[in-house]
Design an enzyme around this catalytic site. Structure first.
Site, mmCIF file in Angstrom:
data_model
loop_
_atom_site.group_PDB
_atom_site.id
_atom_site.type_symbol
_atom_site.label_atom_id
_atom_site.label_comp_id
_atom_site.label_asym_id
_atom_site.label_seq_id
_atom_site.Cartn_x
_atom_site.Cartn_y
_atom_site.Cartn_z
ATOM 1 N N LYS A 51 1.021 -1.150 -0.106
ATOM 2 C CA LYS A 51 -0.191 -0.067 -0.076
ATOM 3 C C LYS A 51 0.880 1.126 -0.160
ATOM 4 O O LYS A 51 1.914 1.294 0.551
ATOM 5 C CB LYS A 51 -0.910 -0.122 1.230
ATOM 6 N N SER A 91 -9.759 1.622 3.264
ATOM 7 C CA SER A 91 -8.967 2.522 2.216
ATOM 8 C C SER A 91 -8.005 1.740 1.482
ATOM 9 O O SER A 91 -7.222 2.257 0.638
ATOM 10 C CB SER A 91 -8.243 3.500 3.152
ATOM 11 N N SER A 132 -9.924 -0.935 7.132
ATOM 12 C CA SER A 132 -9.436 -0.864 5.732
ATOM 13 C C SER A 132 -8.608 -1.731 5.111
ATOM 14 O O SER A 132 -8.540 -1.778 3.902
ATOM 15 C CB SER A 132 -8.333 0.488 6.034
#
Lengths: 479, 471
Positions: B77, B152, B176
C-alpha cells in the site's frame, strides 16, 4: 505611595547532557555544523516513530531526587500541538498530565544570609525545538534542526521568590545542582540552561496576586536578576501612577537593561494536548528508583555541611569550595592525605585556584596528584618549608615535575628550612656583632628592633633558617 | 475470480518441478497489471526492480539458499515506505516523496526473498472506505467496474483480486483491510495491535493502525504473518513478542464461537449477507463448533468513539505535512504562516481536511473532556467488554460488512453513510484484537461477501486454523 512586594516564579529549561536525543538515536551534541545531526526521525519523515531514551528518564529522576521531589511511577507522555518552522512534527512530545517529579524544594540563602526554602511545583521531560536563525540570510529564516529533539527537563517553581536577588540565588543554586549531578553543563549563554520568570507585584500585606508578566530571553544569571529588577520597577511605577498593565510575555534587552513587550497572553495557543499514542508509559520500578537513589552523588549543600561541620572550615571557605563540584572533589582528595583541612582549603582556594585562573584551566585538566599538595602541607607543618617558598617556588616546579617528590624539589631549590640551633646561633652571633648600637637600644627597651634582627638572620641564612627557631634564639641571645 | 496461482505453495511446487521460474512469474504478473490498468490499483509498478529481484532469487532457488517467501510477488500500500522508492499515501502533498528508509515489514519481506512489485492506490492517508478519496483517482472493483473495491486499502485488495500479484499489504485503522477484502472476495487480516511494527507506516491514527496482508489463501496469510510479526526496537508501542509461528494442521479443535445478535440482525444488514451469515453459522456447526448468539450493546457507540479518537490522532499525525523540509510546498507560500495554510489547503483532499478539522475540534481545550476523554473511556469499556467475551468464547463472529460493494459515487456525498461502512470492523481496532475477513460466497449479482472472525490478542493462529478448515 503604596509599598509593593514582588512575587516571582521561575521556569527553568534544562538541556540534558545525554549522548543521543530524547526520542531517537541522533547525537545531541552542541556545536556541530547545522543540520548534521538529523535523521528521518528528527525531521519527522513519514513513517518514523519515537522511542524512549532511558538516559533522559534517569537524569530527570536524579534532578527530582536532588530536589526532594516525589517521583512519578507511571510516566505518560503527551503531545503539545503547534505549528512552527523549528518543530518538524508539528507537535512536541512532553509530559502534560504526569510530570516525572512533583513537589520538592530547594534551600537558598536570602539577603540576610538566612536559609529559605523554595518549593518546586514540578519537573517534566520534553524535547527541544530546532533553532530558527533570523540573521544568517537577508531574505530567509534558516533553521538548524540539530537541536530538534534534544532532551529537556522543565523545572517549575512555586511563586515563593520575593526579590530579584532571591531569583538570582535560586538560579545559581539550580545551575550548581545540575553541574553537580552532571546532567547539564549549565551554560546559559549557549542556551543549555534557559530561564523564564513570572513576575507580579502586590501591596505588602495583601494576599491576592497581581497581574502576571512572563519574561523570556535572559541569557545569563545576572540578566535574570537585572530583568526582574527592572520589571518590578516598571510595574511599581505604573501602579503608583494609577495605570494598569496587561498580562503578557516580555523580552529583556540587556543593553538597555529593560524588558519589552513581545506578545499578549490573549493570543495564546490552544496546544491541544493529548496522550502520545506512539510511546507506551514508562514505569519507574522500586528497584530502578532505589538504584538511582543510591547512585546519586553528594549534593552541594551536603558537601557544604560536611566541610563546615565535619572538617570545621570557615563558612566562607566551605561555600566557595562547594560552588564547584570538581574543585570540591580535588579538595576532598587532598584531605585524604592530610588532616590539616584548613591548610588544604587555603591551598585549594589560594595557590591552586590562582594557578588555574592564570592558565585559564579547569580543575579537571589539572593533573597534579592531590597527595602532592598534602606533602607540601606536611613540610610546612614540620617547619621545613615556608609558606611563601612552598607556593612561589616549590609549587610551580612541582606542576612541571608532577612525579618528583616535594622534598626532592625543595632540596633541589635549596629552600628547606633548618632548625639546627647551633647553626642558627652562629648566624645570630654574627648578625648581632654587626649591630652593637642596635643591640644596645634593644636592651634599653626598644623591643621593636627584634624584627630587624630576625630579618637580618633570615637573610644571612638565605631564607633557610626556620623563622620560629630564629625568633626564639634571637630573644635568647639578647636576653 | 479465476487466478493462475492461489498460493505460494502452488508456485513453489511449479518452480521445484521445473515448470516455472521467477522471471516468468514476474512477467506473468506484470502482464496482468498491464491488462488491468483501468482498475487503477497500482500507483507505481517497480518493474525493473522486480525483474532484477526475480533473476537474483531464481539463482538462490537453484543454490537452495532462497528465503521462505521466494516466489511471493507482493504489492504494498502506498502508505508503507520503501527506501529510495516513492511513497505518497495517495496524497498530492507527498507526491514525489522518496523515503530514506524502509518500513520494518518491507525489510522483513525482502529478507525472506519476497518480490515487491509495486505500490498500490488507497484512500488518501488511509482515510476512507471506498478508495474514492485518493488524489490519484478511484480504484475499481474488478468484479463490477461500476463499484468500489472498498477502502482504504482498495488498491491492495484489487491487486490480489485481479491476480496482479499473489498477495499484498494494506493497513487497517477501522476496517481498511477487512472491508475491501470482503468487497473483493479475498482474505484480509487486521493483526493484533502491536504484533506488526508500524515503523515505516505513514500514520493515520497511531493507536489503531496496523499493517496486515491480503491473500487468496489461508496458507499465504499464515506464512506472511510468521514472516512480518514480532518485536521491533523502532516501534515502542509494539508488544515485546517473537514472530508468530502459525502452523496450520488438518485437525481443528472444536471452538466456542459467539456471534453478535445486534450485528446479524442489524436493520442495515443486506438480506443476502444475513442469509450467508446464517449459512456460515450452520457450516461451522456442521464442523463441530458450538455457536452461541450473544448481546453486545455497544454497536451504536463504536463508530462515533472510533471517529473521535482516530480524527484526534490524525489531526496531530498529519501536522508534519507542511512543506517544511520535504513533500510539496505550495508555490503560493509567501511567509511561514501562508506556507502552512496554502501547502495544506492545496495538498490535502476534502476528506483528509474534514478529519483534521474534526480531530482539531475534539482536542481543543473547551471540548476535550466532552469528546476525547469520553471517547477514551468508551474505548476502554468496549475493550474490556470485548475481552470479557473471550473468557467464555474463542471467537467472535460478525459479517465483515453490512452491504456488498456499493456503486462508485453512491456514498461520496454522505460521509456519515460512508463512516457506517466500518460498523462491524471498528470493534477489533478499538479493542486491539485480531480479525480476519473470510470470503464466503456472493450475493445474487455475484458480488462477494465476507465473514469476520475476531480472536483473542495474538491468537491469529486460531483464526487462520478455522479459516483453513472452511477453505
Amino acid at each position: 505611595m503604596t509599598t509593593y512586594e514582588a512575587i516571582i516564579g521561575l521556569e527553568i529549561h534544562i538541556q540534558l547532557l545525554t549522548k543521543s536525543k530524547a526520542y531517537c538515536s541522533d547525537l545531541a551534541e552542541y556545536g556541530a555544523l547545522p543540520n548534521t545531526q538529523v535523521s528521518p526521525i528528527s525531521l519527522a519523515h513519514p513513517g518514523t516513530l519515537p522511542k524512549h531514551n532511558k538516559e533522559v528518564i534517569e537524569k530527570a529522576i536524579m534532578m527530582g531526587l536532588a530536589l526532594n521531589c516525589n517521583i512519578t511511577r507511571n510516566n505518560r507522555f503527551d503531545r503539545k500541538n503547534y505549528f512552527y518552522a523549528d518543530l518538524p512534527k508539528g507537535y512536541q512530545i512532553t509530559q502534560d498530565q504526569t510530570p516525572i517529579c512533583t513537589g520538592g524544594f530547594v534551600s537558598i540563602k536570602n539577603k540576610d544570609g538566612e536559609e529559605k526554602s523554595i518549593r518546586i511545583t514540578r519537573i517534566h521531560m520534553e524535547e527541544d525545538s530546532g533553532k530558527s536563525m533570523h540573521d544568517q540570510d537577508l531574505n530567509d529564516t534558516l533553521v538548524d534542526y540539530n537541536r530538534a529533539g534534544v532532551p529537556l527537563i522543565e523545572l517549575v517553581s512555586e511563586p515563593d521568590l520575593k526579590s530579584a536577588e532571591e531569583a538570582y540565588e535560586y538560579v545559581s543554586e539550580m545551575r550548581k545542582l545540575v553541574r553537580y549531578l552532571g546532567i547539564c553543563d549549565g551554560n546559559m549563554e549557549e542556551g543549555s540552561l534557559r530561564c523564564d520568570a513570572n513576575v507580579s507585584i502586590r501591596p505588602v500585606g495583601t494576599t491576592t496576586f497581581g497581574t502576571k508578566v512572563e519574561i523570556k530571553n535572559m541569557n545569563s544569571i545576572s540578566n535574570v536578576k537585572r530583568a526582574i529588577e527592572s520589571e518590578i520597577i516598571r510595574q511599581t511605577e505604573l501602579l503608583n501612577s494609577g495605570q494598569t498593565f496587561v498580562s503578557e510575555t516580555r523580552g529583556f534587552n540587556a543593553l538597555k537593561g529593560q524588558t519589552f513587550s513581545m506578545r499578549t497572553k490573549e493570543a495564546a495557543n490552544d496546544y491541544r494536548y493529548f496522550p502520545e499514542p506512539d510511546l507506551p508509559p514508562f514505569i519507574v520500578s522500586d528497584a530502578y528508583l532505589q538504584q538511582l537513589t543510591e547512585s546519586l552523588p553528594s549534593l552541594p549543600h551536603q558537601l557544604y555541611n560536611r566541610l563546615k561541620n565535619e572538617l570545621s572550615l570557615p563558612e566562607y571557605d566551605a561555600k566557595t569550595i562547594t560552588e564547584d563540584k570538581d574543585l570540591t572533589n580535588y579538595f576532598l582528595n587532598i584531605t585524604e592525605h592530610t588532616s590539616n583541612y584548613k591548610s588544604a582549603a587555603n591551598w585549594t582556594l589560594g595557590t591552586i585556584k590562582s594557578y588555574l585562573n592564570e592558565q585559564a584551566m579547569h580543575i579537571n585538566d589539572f593533573h597534579l596528584n592531590a597527595s602532592k599538595i598534602a606533602e607540601l602541607i606536611a613540610l610546612i607543618d614540620l617547619d621545613k618549608l615556608s609558606n611563601s617558598s612552598a607556593s612561589q617556588l616549590v609549587f610551580p616546579e612541582l606542576v612541571k615535575n608532577p612525579n618528583e617528590s616535594v622534598l626532592s624539589i625543595a632540596e633541589r631549590l635549596n629552600v628547606i628550612q633548618t632548625n639546627d640551633v647551633n647553626l642558627i646561633s652562629g648566624i645570630i652571633a654574627e648578625v648581632l656583632a654587626k649591630y652593637p648600637d642596635k643591640v644596645e637600644e634593644y636592651k634599653n627597651g626598644k623591643k621593636g628592633l627584634l624584627g630587624l634582627f630576625v630579618g637580618e638572620v633570615m637573610k644571612a641564612s638565605k631564607g633557610k633558617a626556620d623563622p620560629k627557631t630564629v625568633n626564639t634564639e634571637v630573644i635568647k641571645a639578647l636576653s | 475470480m479465476k487466478k493462475r496461482f492461489s498460493s505460494l505453495i502452488e508456485i513453489q511446487k511449479e518452480i521445484n518441478e521445473g515448470n516455472l521460474n521467477l522471471p516468468e512469474l514476474v512477467q506473468y504478473y506484470l502482464t496482468q497489471i498491464n491488462k488491468n490498468k483501468h482498475l487503477n490499483a497500482f500507483l507505481e509498478v517497480f518493474e525493473e526492480d522486480a525483474k532484477e529481484q526475480a533473476e537474483e532469487i531464481q539463482k538462490k532457488i537453484t543454490l537452495k539458499t532462497a528465503g521462505k517467501l521466494a516466489g511471493m510477488v507482493i504489492a504494498i500500500k502506498d502508505n508503507i515506505v520503501y527506501k529510495d522508492h516513492e511513497s505518497s499515501a495517495s496524497s498530492q502533498i507527498l507526491k514525489g516523496f522518496t523515503s530514506l528508509f524502509s518500513a520494518t515489514v518491507v525489510e522483513r519481506l525482502l529478507a525472506e526473498d519476497a518480490i515487491i512489485i509495486g505500490r498500490t492506490n488507497c484512500d488518501e492517508f488511509a482515510m476512507g472506505a471506498s478508495n474514492e478519496n485518493s488524489a490519484f483517482g478511484p480504484v475499481l472493483n474488478a468484479i463490477d467496474n461500476t463499484r468500489v473495491p472498498g477502502g482504504s486499502s482498495g488498491g491492495s485488495a484489487v491487486a490480489v483480486q485481479a491476480d496482479m500479484c499473489l498477495a499484498s499489504l494494506g493497513s487497517d485503522t477501522g476496517g481498511s483491510i477487512r472491508q475491501p477484502a470482503a468487497f473483493t472476495g479475498i482474505y484480509g487480516l487486521y493483526p493484533t495491535y502491536g504484533a506488526i511494527s508500524r515503523w515505516g507506516l505513514i500514520a493515520f491514527a497511531s493507536s489503531f493502525d496496523q499493517i496486515g496482508p491480503f491473500t487468496s489463501s489461508v496458507s499465504d496469510m499464515s506464512l506472511l504473518m510468521n514472516c512480518i510479526t514480532g518485536k521491533d526496537e523502532n516501534d515502542a508501542s509494539m508488544a515485546q513478542i517473537e514472530a508468530l509461528n502459525i502452523q496450520l494442521t488438518d485437525n481443528t479443535k472444536p471452538l466456542k464461537i459467539a456471534y453478535i445478535n445486534d450485528c446479524v440482525n442489524h436493520e442495515g444488514l443486506e438480506e443476502s449477507i444475513q442469509t450467508k451469515t446464517f449459512e456460515f453459522i450452520e457450516a461451522l456447526k456442521e464442523k463441530g463448533h458450538s455457536l452461541t448468539p450473544i448481546d453486545f450493546p455497544y454497536l451504536d457507540q463504536m463508530v462515533p468513539c472510533y471517529q473521535i479518537l482516530t480524527t484526534a490522532e490524525a489531526s496531530s499525525n498529519l501536522s508534519r505535512f507542511s512543506g517544511l523540509t520535504y513533500g510539496n510546498r505550495s508555490n503560493n507560500a509567501i511567509d511561514l504562516e501562508s506556507m502552512y495554510k496554502t501547502t495544506r489547503s492545496e495538498g490535502f483532499g476534502a476528506e483528509v481536511k474534514r478529519r483534521i478539522m474534526l480531530g482539531t475540534f475534539v482536542l481543543t481545550s473547551d471540548f476535550y473532556d466532552a469528546y476525547y476523554t469520553k471517547a477514551q473511556k468508551v474505548r476502554q469499556v468496549i475493550r474490556q467488554e470485548t475481552l470479557k467475551i473471550f473468557e467464555n468464547y474463542d471467537i467472535i463472529l460478525t459479517p465483515t460488512t453490512s452491504t456488498v460493494a456499493f456503486k462508485i459515487g453512491e456514498k461520496s456525498n454522505n460521509p456519515i453513510a460512508m463512516y457506517l461502512a466500518d460498523l462491524f470492523t471498528v470493534q477489533a481496532n478499538l479493542a486491539g484484537i485480531p480479525a480476519l475477513s473470510i470470503p464466503y460466497g456472493t450475493d445474487d449479482n455475484g458480488l462477494p461477501i465476507g465473514m469476520q472472525i475476531m480472536g483473542k490478542p495474538f491468537e491469529e493462529s486460531t483464526l487462520l486454523q478455522l479459516a483453513q478448515q472452511l477453505q
